[in-house]
Write an enzyme that holds these catalytic residues in place. Structure first.
Site: not given
Ligand code: ASP
Length: 356
Positions: A87, A206, A224, A234, A257-258
């Site tokens: 990640s 992340t 990340t 993106r 995160t997420g």
């Molecule tokens: N938040 C991160 C993103 O959207 C990805 C993640 O945290 O898993 O790039």
């Protein structure tokens, strides 16, 4: 009148239609308890679940006198360098063309400065590049080719970040992603593996790390490889100050995160810090951020059959007074380290069962 605007003055100026005349100051930090009366017993670091070693390192560095932001970067560097963490950094899952693109930012409480890079290719430690942006430029965010040239000018080596393992996952994704293209996975000549595809559909990852030292000074970092198989270019929430990361030395740190798109739309990091400034505990501030995401998620494709957001998002916070907390849409863990050592704890989950 005090520096911040009184409620009466606000109402009077609104009633008089005096737009732009008064009340431009933000409300004062409400919670006096945020400021530690004496030195904290120990520095505190909070991170996403993959940050157990990172929080330990961050606390050790702060004990050795490092500034919280540098301690945070030292912690996340271990995760960026880990080829098995798909990640972040080396071994991160790539964009849809098989190229690893990294996002990161740092924020330093005492100076109030921040630095960030986005869509950066070929540099293993974007968090360290973000530190350089903060310390050596008058800018906050560099992206793409410009960020790469900037990193190279400071001697960061350009490396292939796609490991054999992450290339394998990407090739499998490409071969299974749709029926309308000409890619074919060997399995399609035998039993079909839809479950495999589904597990990558919303694959994110992340590390966010918020750090507060024994003086109550704050620093934070988020780094990340972003959403797996994203459209090239993106950018998620992670490198955006106020979204995947925020830090206010009078209050504390907030990060995420997420699903980055959800955090961007909710301004997660800044919202958390504002909630703490208004008197909420770190956990309650993170819960409020999750509930804000729930409220702001309206379109059907993002909701499950119970009307709940069909994605995970997690928020983390540390207060200047050393309190910490985390909350998530669905059950999860987070990492923390202080004088009780490094450990994983449960987040406060908005919903007890996984989305359907
Ligand atoms: N938040 C991160 C993103 O959207 C990805 C993640 O945290 O898993 O790039």
């Amino acid at each position: 009148m005090s520096q911040s605007c009184s409620r009466r003055a606000f109402l009077q100026s609104s009633a008089a239609g005096l737009a732009g005349v008064a009340c431009t100051a933000e409300p004062a930090v409400a919670s006096a308890s945020l400021a530690p009366a004496t030195r904290l017993r120990s520095p505190v670091a909070v991170a996403s679940e993959n940050g157990l070693q990172a929080v330990q390192i961050a606390v050790e560095k702060m004990l050795a006198g490092w500034r919280p932001v540098d301690a945070a970067v030292a912690g996340v560097t271990v995760v960026e360098d880990d080829p098995l963490d798909d990640s972040v950094g080396l071994g991160g899952l790539p964009n849809e063309e098989g190229v690893v693109e990294l996002d990161a930012c740092v924020m330093d409480g005492p100076s109030g400065l921040a630095g960030a890079v986005a869509a950066l290719q070929g540099i293993q430690n974007p968090s360290q590049v973000a530190l350089k942006v903060m310390r050596h430029t008058d800018h906050v965010l560099l992206v793409g080719e410009g960020a790469l040239r900037f990193a190279r000018s400071y001697g960061f080596p350009v490396v292939e970040l796609l490991t054999a393992a992450s290339r394998k996952v990407w090739l499998e994704w490409r071969e299974r992603r749709g029926a309308a293209d000409k890619w074919l996975h060997p399995d399609e000549n035998g039993p079909h593996g839809k479950a495999w595809f589904d597990q990558w559909k919303h694959k994110t990852g992340t590390i966010h790390l918020g750090a507060v030292d024994a003086n109550g000074d704050c620093g934070s970092c988020t780094t990340t490889s972003g959403l797996a198989f994203k459209i090239p270019g993106r950018v998620g929430d992670s490198p955006l100050i106020g979204c995947g990361n925020y830090c206010d030395n009078d209050v504390g740190t907030g990060g995420s995160t997420g699903r980055g798109e959800a955090c961007i739309l909710a301004n997660g990091g800044a919202f958390i810090v504002q909630q703490m400034a208004a008197g909420k505990s770190p956990t309650d501030a993170c819960v409020a951020a999750v509930q804000r995401v729930v409220r702001l998620t309206k379109v059907k494709r993002l909701l499950d059959d119970q009307g709940r957001p069909n994605f995970q998002v997690k928020f983390y916070a540390v207060g200047k007074n050393g309190q910490f907390g985390a909350a998530s849409m669905y059950p999860s863990k987070f990492a923390v380290a202080d004088d009780a050592g490094a450990r994983l704890l449960d987040t406060a989950a908005q919903f007890a069962t996984a989305p359907r």
